[in-house]
Enzyme design. Sequence first.
Site, PDB file in Angstrom:
ATOM      1  N   GLU A   6       0.819  -1.222   0.000  1.00  0.00           N
ATOM      2  CA  GLU A   6       0.000   0.000   0.000  1.00  0.00           C
ATOM      3  C   GLU A   6       0.852   1.272   0.000  1.00  0.00           C
ATOM      4  O   GLU A   6       0.482   2.288   0.582  1.00  0.00           O
ATOM      5  CB  GLU A   6      -1.005  -0.012   1.156  1.00  0.00           C
ATOM      6  CG  GLU A   6      -1.993  -1.174   1.050  1.00  0.00           C
ATOM      7  CD  GLU A   6      -3.135  -1.121   2.052  1.00  0.00           C
ATOM      8  OE1 GLU A   6      -3.049  -0.335   3.019  1.00  0.00           O
ATOM      9  OE2 GLU A   6      -4.122  -1.859   1.853  1.00  0.00           O
ATOM     10  N   GLU A  24      -5.226  -8.691   0.498  1.00  0.00           N
ATOM     11  CA  GLU A  24      -5.728  -8.674   1.872  1.00  0.00           C
ATOM     12  C   GLU A  24      -7.234  -8.469   1.842  1.00  0.00           C
ATOM     13  O   GLU A  24      -7.742  -7.653   1.070  1.00  0.00           O
ATOM     14  CB  GLU A  24      -5.134  -7.525   2.691  1.00  0.00           C
ATOM     15  CG  GLU A  24      -3.693  -7.642   3.073  1.00  0.00           C
ATOM     16  CD  GLU A  24      -3.196  -6.438   3.873  1.00  0.00           C
ATOM     17  OE1 GLU A  24      -2.050  -6.460   4.309  1.00  0.00           O
ATOM     18  OE2 GLU A  24      -3.978  -5.462   4.044  1.00  0.00           O
TER      19      GLU A  24
END
Length: 304
Positions: A123, A223
């Site tokens: 991220e 995720e």
Amino acid sequence: MIFTSLVVTLLSTGSLVAAEKGTLGWALGNTNTDGSCKQQSDYEQDFDALKGTGSTLVRTYSSGGNNCNTAANILPAAKSKGFKVLLGSWPDTDESFNADKQALQSAVPGNEDAVYGITVGSETLYRGNFTGEELLGKIQEVQHMFPSVMVGTADSWNKWTDGTGDAVIKGGVKLILANAFSFWQAQPIQNATKTYFDDIMQATAHIQEVANCIDCVTIMNGETGWPGTGGTPYGPAQASDDQMKTFWKSGVCGMLDWGMDLFFFEAMDEPGKPDSIGADGKPANEQHWGAFSVDRKPKFDMSC
């Protein structure tokens, strides 16, 4: 496994019957409940617990950072228990990136049979640490180090759909993970699965369109998850073991049935994990996202 254009179309209409089920993987921390670094024997106990879910795949986030020597300890454990590991590197600072590259250079040779791949960053686009071009350069650096290993990155689903990650896609990166959390989109549990599927569908469609191919890039859900009892609610999204189970049975099992490989965040509760700061600016407890308790006991029936 990746979606084809036909899969994306059918997913949006709800009429797809997958030819092959997706693979379940787990996001796994590298510290014990007392804060000490996990050793090979600790990972072996983790793998013994996770095998009960039918999974033999885990991912980590750094390989040599925070002095835990993650790659060196987890790979022998994976080999002994029949697991594969998606190793991680943390490129956010030169110090962390250099430490991870050193750890990978030391641990990967000779253990390639236990390595699923390597992610460079988690991220980083979402946090604004790098541009797509900058991140691509770091991925290519690691790919050059390990030409026979699949190397890529993980980022929030919307950073793939809004064009932020286009340079990574166009650069020929072979592994792209899209993270998607209905919880952090403040969705009540009744709407969580629909939102989750929509996120992954959008990310997959955009990646394949920009790559101009179907099978040249491996796309995974990097995720997803839901906090258990003791977690912090986020607007209408409530934290409880019952709601985690509901999301698992509907969202996770559903995504696997569609044929998408995914990593559940996370395997075990982490009582020493610091609070995060949500998009609303408020602290959020992240100690209870595990599908297993700190003593490696499942919180619910995980069959699909």
